[in-house]
Scaffold this motif. Structure first.
Motif, PDB file in Angstrom:
ATOM      1  N   GLY A  16      87.142  15.080 106.326  1.00  0.00           N
ATOM      2  CA  GLY A  16      86.838  16.245 105.276  1.00  0.00           C
ATOM      3  C   GLY A  16      88.442  16.394 105.131  1.00  0.00           C
ATOM      4  N   GLY A  18      89.589  19.081 102.904  1.00  0.00           N
ATOM      5  CA  GLY A  18      89.763  20.328 102.121  1.00  0.00           C
ATOM      6  C   GLY A  18      90.967  21.134 102.652  1.00  0.00           C
ATOM      7  N   ASN A  43      87.306  11.590 102.611  1.00  0.00           N
ATOM      8  CA  ASN A  43      86.566  12.569 102.006  1.00  0.00           C
ATOM      9  C   ASN A  43      85.364  11.773 101.162  1.00  0.00           C
ATOM     10  OD1 ASN A  43      87.581  11.494  99.673  1.00  0.00           O
ATOM     11  ND2 ASN A  43      88.354  13.709  99.112  1.00  0.00           N
ATOM     12  N   ARG A  44      84.440  12.317 100.833  1.00  0.00           N
ATOM     13  CA  ARG A  44      83.237  11.741 100.170  1.00  0.00           C
ATOM     14  C   ARG A  44      83.547  10.943  98.853  1.00  0.00           C
ATOM     15  NH1 ARG A  44      77.894  13.589 101.408  1.00  0.00           N
ATOM     16  NH2 ARG A  44      77.427  14.034  99.028  1.00  0.00           N
ATOM     17  N   MET A  82      84.389  18.836 107.121  1.00  0.00           N
ATOM     18  CA  MET A  82      83.259  18.862 105.841  1.00  0.00           C
ATOM     19  C   MET A  82      82.816  20.153 105.677  1.00  0.00           C
ATOM     20  SD  MET A  82      81.974  17.518 108.731  1.00  0.00           S
ATOM     21  CE  MET A  82      81.937  15.728 108.481  1.00  0.00           C
ATOM     22  N   LYS A  83      82.025  20.320 104.397  1.00  0.00           N
ATOM     23  CA  LYS A  83      81.263  21.618 104.290  1.00  0.00           C
ATOM     24  C   LYS A  83      79.904  21.534 105.117  1.00  0.00           C
ATOM     25  CE  LYS A  83      82.416  22.034  99.278  1.00  0.00           C
ATOM     26  NZ  LYS A  83      83.580  20.784  99.118  1.00  0.00           N
ATOM     27  N   PRO A  84      79.565  22.573 105.520  1.00  0.00           N
ATOM     28  CA  PRO A  84      78.539  22.582 106.391  1.00  0.00           C
ATOM     29  C   PRO A  84      77.069  21.941 106.025  1.00  0.00           C
ATOM     30  CG  PRO A  84      79.259  24.705 106.233  1.00  0.00           C
ATOM     31  CD  PRO A  84      80.095  24.133 105.386  1.00  0.00           C
ATOM     32  N   LYS A  85      76.913  21.973 104.429  1.00  0.00           N
ATOM     33  CA  LYS A  85      75.759  21.103 103.999  1.00  0.00           C
ATOM     34  C   LYS A  85      75.691  19.694 104.307  1.00  0.00           C
ATOM     35  CE  LYS A  85      77.341  21.095  99.325  1.00  0.00           C
ATOM     36  NZ  LYS A  85      77.730  19.818  99.282  1.00  0.00           N
ATOM     37  N   ASP A  86      77.277  19.217 104.200  1.00  0.00           N
ATOM     38  CA  ASP A  86      77.206  17.870 104.493  1.00  0.00           C
ATOM     39  C   ASP A  86      77.405  17.316 106.003  1.00  0.00           C
ATOM     40  OD1 ASP A  86      77.480  17.592 101.736  1.00  0.00           O
ATOM     41  OD2 ASP A  86      79.634  18.090 101.767  1.00  0.00           O
ATOM     42  N   SER A 106      85.751  20.606 115.768  1.00  0.00           N
ATOM     43  CA  SER A 106      85.180  21.318 114.481  1.00  0.00           C
ATOM     44  C   SER A 106      85.645  22.567 113.935  1.00  0.00           C
ATOM     45  CB  SER A 106      83.492  21.638 115.056  1.00  0.00           C
ATOM     46  OG  SER A 106      82.668  22.273 113.824  1.00  0.00           O
ATOM     47  N   ILE A 108      83.921  23.668 111.216  1.00  0.00           N
ATOM     48  CA  ILE A 108      82.906  24.229 110.541  1.00  0.00           C
ATOM     49  C   ILE A 108      82.347  25.604 111.069  1.00  0.00           C
ATOM     50  CG2 ILE A 108      80.649  23.216 109.476  1.00  0.00           C
ATOM     51  CD1 ILE A 108      81.219  20.592 110.369  1.00  0.00           C
ATOM     52  N   VAL A 281      72.427  27.315 109.398  1.00  0.00           N
ATOM     53  CA  VAL A 281      72.977  26.121 109.407  1.00  0.00           C
ATOM     54  C   VAL A 281      72.201  25.047 110.365  1.00  0.00           C
ATOM     55  CG1 VAL A 281      75.025  24.929 110.038  1.00  0.00           C
ATOM     56  CG2 VAL A 281      75.318  26.979 108.771  1.00  0.00           C
TER      57      VAL A 281
END
Length: 286
Positions: A16, A18, A43-44, A82-86, A106, A108, A281
């Motif tokens: 990630g 960001g 990143n993605r 990364m974002k929590p959803k990922d 982490s 997150i 989450v």
């Protein structure tokens, strides 16, 4: 993991890329905790973002599956940014690739150590952290909790990483929510108060620039006074509050409006909401 290998010799992979990951990388390089060539950032999708980070900091980057697999496999420390959803998909895929002794760090919010390990499918050593936005200028406050699998060497590595962007508090994981209420979201409370001070100044006839400069310097000075003197804030407050003076008149208004109780309630509500979000989450990922 070799116990006498320092952080500066290890490969650190940020999964990630960001703003918080960038802040920590900037601190690591600036404080010479890790050299740019020992850091990778993944990143993605955004090639432009990775190109910027590579040019700005000299770090290694990657977003293809082959590049990701290599950087993650080579790393001694993997930072989840990364974002929590990922996180669910990423950690389920990461688990089978992990080598023994690789450390997971982490960033997150709300993702517990037990949830991370469950998603990985292995009892990997995990450090759960809660930095705040002031980390981006090296003045952050970070809470850290460690799983039982983390070695002393690994603890030292994590501490050196986050000391590069501010101060660190090691806490039991069950205290992470109240820490979020105090320092994780804390800068927003101070900014909210500063907004009001600036507005009052301009209402009273100061220019917006004057009101801003005076407010910023006042908050900076007050924080610095606590650091320099080591005094309790209550004493510092009393030292500048003359009986029946203007400061006392101002504090009486704040007291009558429930200032202290409102701030405490805000911190506790933030902690409660952090706990709720963490549960959400967990339910969405497992």
């Amino acid at each position: 993991m070799n116990s006498n290998t320092s952080t500066s010799q290890q490969l650190i992979c940020f999964y990630g890329a960001g703003s918080m990951a960038e802040a920590i990388v900037r601190g690591l390089i600036h404080k010479q905790v890790a050299a740019p060539e020992r850091i990778s950032m993944l990143n993605r999708s955004s090639v432009e973002r990775l190109d910027y980070l590579k040019k700005q900091y000299g770090v290694m980057t990657g977003n293809s599956e082959e590049q990701k697999s290599k950087h993650l496999g080579d790393a001694s420390v993997i930072v989840l940014a990364m974002k929590p959803k990922d996180a669910g998909e990423a950690l389920k895929a990461l688990g089978p690739q992990l080598r023994e002794g690789q450390l997971i760090v982490s960033l997150i919010a709300g993702l517990s150590i037990s949830t991370i390990q469950a998603l990985l499918g292995v009892q990997a050593p995990v450090a759960r952290t809660m930095p705040n936005t002031s980390s981006s200028i090296g003045l952050g406050a970070t809470g850290i909790s460690f799983s039982s699998e983390v070695t002393q060497d690994q603890r030292d590595q994590v501490l050196s990483m986050f000391e590069a962007v501010g101060t660190v508090s090691v806490i039991p994981e069950e205290k992470m929510e109240i820490l979020t209420g105090v320092s994780g979201s804390g800068p927003a409370y101070i900014y909210y108060m500063m907004e009001a001070m600036i507005a009052a100044g301009t209402e009273g006839g100061l220019s917006p620039e004057q009101a801003r400069e005076l407010t910023v310097q006042t908050v900076l000075g007050a924080a610095s006074m606590m650091i320099e003197t080591g005094e309790d804030p209550a004493k510092l407050r009393k030292d500048i509050t003359s009986p029946n003076g203007s400061t006392q008149a101002a504090l009486e208004v704040l007291s009558a409006k429930g200032f202290s109780e409102a701030v405490k309630a805000a911190v506790h509500r933030c902690a409660e909401r952090s706990r709720e979000m963490g549960e959400a989450v967990k339910e969405s990922l497992l």
